[in-house]
Scaffold this motif. Structure first.
Motif, PDB file in Angstrom:
ATOM      1  N   LEU A 123       0.702  -1.288   0.115  1.00 20.61           N
ATOM      2  CA  LEU A 123      -0.106  -0.480   0.006  1.00 20.61           C
ATOM      3  C   LEU A 123       0.754   1.111  -0.006  1.00 20.61           C
ATOM      4  O   LEU A 123       0.896   2.094  -0.999  1.00 20.61           O
ATOM      5  CB  LEU A 123      -0.477  -0.389   1.129  1.00 20.61           C
ATOM      6  CG  LEU A 123      -2.072  -0.883   1.519  1.00 20.61           C
ATOM      7  CD1 LEU A 123      -2.795  -1.045   3.024  1.00 20.61           C
ATOM      8  CD2 LEU A 123      -3.140  -0.925   0.124  1.00 20.61           C
ATOM      9  N   SER A 124       2.151   1.231   0.670  1.00 18.02           N
ATOM     10  CA  SER A 124       2.897   2.158   0.524  1.00 18.02           C
ATOM     11  C   SER A 124       2.978   2.350  -0.805  1.00 18.02           C
ATOM     12  O   SER A 124       3.881   4.040  -1.056  1.00 18.02           O
ATOM     13  CB  SER A 124       3.561   1.983   1.725  1.00 18.02           C
ATOM     14  OG  SER A 124       5.043   2.942   1.841  1.00 18.02           O
ATOM     15  N   VAL A 125       4.087   1.849  -1.194  1.00 24.54           N
ATOM     16  CA  VAL A 125       4.168   1.950  -2.901  1.00 24.54           C
ATOM     17  C   VAL A 125       2.486   2.547  -3.511  1.00 24.54           C
ATOM     18  O   VAL A 125       3.295   3.162  -4.580  1.00 24.54           O
ATOM     19  CB  VAL A 125       5.078   0.428  -3.556  1.00 24.54           C
ATOM     20  CG1 VAL A 125       5.477   1.118  -4.508  1.00 24.54           C
ATOM     21  CG2 VAL A 125       6.007   0.025  -2.211  1.00 24.54           C
ATOM     22  N   ALA A 126       2.035   1.515  -3.155  1.00 23.85           N
ATOM     23  CA  ALA A 126       1.357   2.667  -4.397  1.00 23.85           C
ATOM     24  C   ALA A 126       0.878   3.304  -3.866  1.00 23.85           C
ATOM     25  O   ALA A 126      -0.069   4.159  -4.585  1.00 23.85           O
ATOM     26  CB  ALA A 126      -0.115   1.278  -3.886  1.00 23.85           C
ATOM     27  N   ILE A 127       0.775   3.771  -3.093  1.00 25.33           N
ATOM     28  CA  ILE A 127       0.565   5.830  -2.613  1.00 25.33           C
ATOM     29  C   ILE A 127       1.543   6.480  -3.150  1.00 25.33           C
ATOM     30  O   ILE A 127       1.424   7.557  -3.887  1.00 25.33           O
ATOM     31  CB  ILE A 127      -0.069   5.958  -1.113  1.00 25.33           C
ATOM     32  CG1 ILE A 127      -0.907   5.131  -0.484  1.00 25.33           C
ATOM     33  CG2 ILE A 127       0.165   7.266  -0.907  1.00 25.33           C
ATOM     34  CD1 ILE A 127      -1.155   5.186   1.078  1.00 25.33           C
ATOM     35  N   THR A 128       2.880   6.556  -2.900  1.00 24.51           N
ATOM     36  CA  THR A 128       3.917   6.732  -3.631  1.00 24.51           C
ATOM     37  C   THR A 128       3.709   7.355  -5.119  1.00 24.51           C
ATOM     38  O   THR A 128       3.946   8.512  -5.359  1.00 24.51           O
ATOM     39  CB  THR A 128       4.875   6.217  -3.178  1.00 24.51           C
ATOM     40  OG1 THR A 128       5.436   5.262  -3.326  1.00 24.51           O
ATOM     41  CG2 THR A 128       4.980   6.039  -1.358  1.00 24.51           C
ATOM     42  N   VAL A 129       3.382   6.022  -5.421  1.00 24.02           N
ATOM     43  CA  VAL A 129       3.727   5.702  -7.189  1.00 24.02           C
ATOM     44  C   VAL A 129       2.421   6.996  -7.903  1.00 24.02           C
ATOM     45  O   VAL A 129       1.950   7.636  -8.607  1.00 24.02           O
ATOM     46  CB  VAL A 129       3.578   4.856  -7.972  1.00 24.02           C
ATOM     47  CG1 VAL A 129       3.412   4.492  -8.881  1.00 24.02           C
ATOM     48  CG2 VAL A 129       4.658   3.926  -7.778  1.00 24.02           C
ATOM     49  N   SER A 130       0.933   6.615  -6.552  1.00 23.07           N
ATOM     50  CA  SER A 130      -0.042   7.835  -7.201  1.00 23.07           C
ATOM     51  C   SER A 130       0.088   8.776  -7.241  1.00 23.07           C
ATOM     52  O   SER A 130      -0.474   9.806  -7.414  1.00 23.07           O
ATOM     53  CB  SER A 130      -1.336   6.723  -6.570  1.00 23.07           C
ATOM     54  OG  SER A 130      -1.255   7.582  -4.926  1.00 23.07           O
ATOM     55  N   PHE A 131       1.019   9.749  -6.500  1.00 24.10           N
ATOM     56  CA  PHE A 131       0.900  10.995  -5.701  1.00 24.10           C
ATOM     57  C   PHE A 131       2.280  11.416  -6.935  1.00 24.10           C
ATOM     58  O   PHE A 131       2.242  12.238  -7.358  1.00 24.10           O
ATOM     59  CB  PHE A 131       1.544  11.332  -4.568  1.00 24.10           C
ATOM     60  CG  PHE A 131       0.482  11.773  -4.046  1.00 24.10           C
ATOM     61  CD1 PHE A 131       0.039  12.542  -4.135  1.00 24.10           C
ATOM     62  CD2 PHE A 131      -0.691  10.715  -3.410  1.00 24.10           C
ATOM     63  CE1 PHE A 131      -1.507  13.203  -2.766  1.00 24.10           C
ATOM     64  CE2 PHE A 131      -1.406  10.537  -2.822  1.00 24.10           C
ATOM     65  CZ  PHE A 131      -1.947  11.897  -2.250  1.00 24.10           C
ATOM     66  N   GLU A 132       3.318  10.323  -7.371  1.00 22.09           N
ATOM     67  CA  GLU A 132       4.496  10.835  -8.416  1.00 22.09           C
ATOM     68  C   GLU A 132       3.884  11.009 -10.061  1.00 22.09           C
ATOM     69  O   GLU A 132       4.408  11.803 -10.299  1.00 22.09           O
ATOM     70  CB  GLU A 132       5.442   9.462  -8.135  1.00 22.09           C
ATOM     71  CG  GLU A 132       6.171   9.263  -6.491  1.00 22.09           C
ATOM     72  CD  GLU A 132       7.175   8.618  -7.193  1.00 22.09           C
ATOM     73  OE1 GLU A 132       7.375   7.648  -8.780  1.00 22.09           O
ATOM     74  OE2 GLU A 132       7.837   8.237  -6.296  1.00 22.09           O
ATOM     75  N   VAL A 133       2.814  10.329 -10.360  1.00 26.58           N
ATOM     76  CA  VAL A 133       2.773  10.401 -12.064  1.00 26.58           C
ATOM     77  C   VAL A 133       1.802  11.409 -12.687  1.00 26.58           C
ATOM     78  O   VAL A 133       2.289  11.723 -13.261  1.00 26.58           O
ATOM     79  CB  VAL A 133       1.389   8.663 -11.805  1.00 26.58           C
ATOM     80  CG1 VAL A 133       0.503   9.156 -13.365  1.00 26.58           C
ATOM     81  CG2 VAL A 133       2.498   7.785 -11.735  1.00 26.58           C
ATOM     82  N   PRO A 134       1.101  12.078 -11.184  1.00 24.41           N
ATOM     83  CA  PRO A 134       0.241  13.327 -11.548  1.00 24.41           C
ATOM     84  C   PRO A 134       1.687  14.944 -11.912  1.00 24.41           C
ATOM     85  O   PRO A 134       1.427  15.716 -12.558  1.00 24.41           O
ATOM     86  CB  PRO A 134      -0.787  13.501 -10.658  1.00 24.41           C
ATOM     87  CG  PRO A 134      -0.985  11.942 -10.149  1.00 24.41           C
ATOM     88  CD  PRO A 134      -0.181  11.454 -10.157  1.00 24.41           C
ATOM     89  N   ILE A 135       2.678  13.984 -10.470  1.00 24.87           N
ATOM     90  CA  ILE A 135       3.583  15.541 -10.658  1.00 24.87           C
ATOM     91  C   ILE A 135       4.420  15.150 -12.396  1.00 24.87           C
ATOM     92  O   ILE A 135       4.847  16.473 -12.360  1.00 24.87           O
ATOM     93  CB  ILE A 135       4.589  15.500  -9.634  1.00 24.87           C
ATOM     94  CG1 ILE A 135       3.562  15.937  -8.589  1.00 24.87           C
ATOM     95  CG2 ILE A 135       5.525  16.437  -9.323  1.00 24.87           C
ATOM     96  CD1 ILE A 135       4.113  15.963  -7.627  1.00 24.87           C
ATOM     97  N   PHE A 136       4.622  14.125 -12.265  1.00 21.84           N
ATOM     98  CA  PHE A 136       5.173  14.095 -13.830  1.00 21.84           C
ATOM     99  C   PHE A 136       5.054  14.244 -15.225  1.00 21.84           C
ATOM    100  O   PHE A 136       4.799  15.100 -16.339  1.00 21.84           O
ATOM    101  CB  PHE A 136       5.852  12.795 -14.075  1.00 21.84           C
ATOM    102  CG  PHE A 136       7.055  12.532 -13.237  1.00 21.84           C
ATOM    103  CD1 PHE A 136       8.262  12.337 -13.064  1.00 21.84           C
ATOM    104  CD2 PHE A 136       7.255  11.354 -11.389  1.00 21.84           C
ATOM    105  CE1 PHE A 136       9.113  12.234 -12.271  1.00 21.84           C
ATOM    106  CE2 PHE A 136       8.183  10.844 -11.358  1.00 21.84           C
ATOM    107  CZ  PHE A 136       8.769  11.870 -11.340  1.00 21.84           C
ATOM    108  N   HIS A 137       3.346  14.215 -14.819  1.00 18.26           N
ATOM    109  CA  HIS A 137       2.710  13.964 -16.356  1.00 18.26           C
ATOM    110  C   HIS A 137       1.995  16.117 -16.020  1.00 18.26           C
ATOM    111  O   HIS A 137       2.033  15.911 -17.596  1.00 18.26           O
ATOM    112  CB  HIS A 137       1.073  13.458 -15.581  1.00 18.26           C
ATOM    113  CG  HIS A 137      -0.057  13.702 -16.950  1.00 18.26           C
ATOM    114  ND1 HIS A 137       0.071  13.250 -18.096  1.00 18.26           N
ATOM    115  CD2 HIS A 137      -1.346  14.743 -17.044  1.00 18.26           C
ATOM    116  CE1 HIS A 137      -1.002  13.262 -18.715  1.00 18.26           C
ATOM    117  NE2 HIS A 137      -1.834  14.477 -18.360  1.00 18.26           N
ATOM    118  N   TYR A 138       1.824  16.275 -15.530  1.00 19.04           N
ATOM    119  CA  TYR A 138       1.912  18.047 -15.366  1.00 19.04           C
ATOM    120  C   TYR A 138       3.495  18.616 -15.124  1.00 19.04           C
ATOM    121  O   TYR A 138       3.251  19.202 -15.026  1.00 19.04           O
ATOM    122  CB  TYR A 138       1.091  18.553 -14.638  1.00 19.04           C
ATOM    123  CG  TYR A 138      -0.137  18.317 -14.133  1.00 19.04           C
ATOM    124  CD1 TYR A 138      -1.103  18.750 -15.731  1.00 19.04           C
ATOM    125  CD2 TYR A 138      -0.482  17.080 -13.975  1.00 19.04           C
ATOM    126  CE1 TYR A 138      -2.552  18.333 -15.920  1.00 19.04           C
ATOM    127  CE2 TYR A 138      -2.583  16.172 -13.994  1.00 19.04           C
ATOM    128  CZ  TYR A 138      -2.906  17.642 -14.799  1.00 19.04           C
ATOM    129  OH  TYR A 138      -4.180  17.004 -15.271  1.00 19.04           O
TER     130      TYR A 138
END
Length: 197
Positions: free
Chosen positions: A5-20
């Protein structure tokens, strides 16, 4: 389960930052992104040491997206700006190599400190080291680039600009034509031939 769950949360917040990332790089410069990354990291690791329930780390893991993504954007963009023309790829490779050496060194020293002093001491020491590093970084940035580099809302968009075609210089060769009926004049360094009558 907690680690997953920790990895899933970290990635879910990284992706939008990289996207924008284009929007972020147009609004904030490299120094602002790097400063935000360091502040988020310091706050995150200190918060880790205050938990008694391990599930509480899920509340802090979104900051990992800010820490990693902002650092990665600033590092890639800054290396591209500093690299000479034609050496952008080499600059990225050098930057990644230095970061990898830091990961190796930090893992070795971190494991030793955790075994000898404990995890709480390790995380708080990492926060203190990051704070000192941030102060040195800001001092050097202010000294060489001035205060505007930290407060201006304008990024140097090296990667965002499309490559413009370079103007080519066209050399036109000038040819001198001589009339076959016009006698050639002797050159200054050549002596005229003497006629023998």
């Amino acid at each position: 389960m907690l680690c997953g769950l920790s990895v899933a949360i970290t990635v879910s917040f990284e992706v939008p930052i990289f996207h924008y990332s284009d929007v972020l790089l147009k609004k904030y410069n490299n120094h602002q992104l790097m400063t935000a990354s360091c502040v988020a990291y310091i706050f995150r690791v200190i918060w880790y040491t205050s938990f008694t329930n391990p599930w509480m780390i899920l509340l802090v893991e979104p900051l990992h997206g800010v820490t990693f993504a902002c650092k990665a954007l600033a590092a890639v963009h800054y290396a591209a700006e500093l690299a000479p023309e034609g050496l952008q790829t080499s600059a990225q490779g050098l930057s990644n190599t230095i970061q990898s050496l830091g990961v190796i060194t930090g893992s070795m020293l971190g494991g030793y400190i955790m075994d000898t002093r404990g995890s709480i001491f390790l995380y708080r020491a990492a926060a203190a080291l990051s704070f000192v590093t941030l102060c040195v970084y800001l001092a050097v940035t202010l000294n060489y680039n001035g205060s505007a580099s930290l407060f201006e809302k304008k990024a140097l968009n090296t990667l965002l600009k499309p490559l413009e075609p370079q103007p080519t210089l066209q050399h036109t060769a000038t040819h001198t034509t001589t009339n076959s009926n016009t006698p050639l004049e002797p050159q200054p360094d050549q002596a005229p031939e003497l006629r023998q009558e």
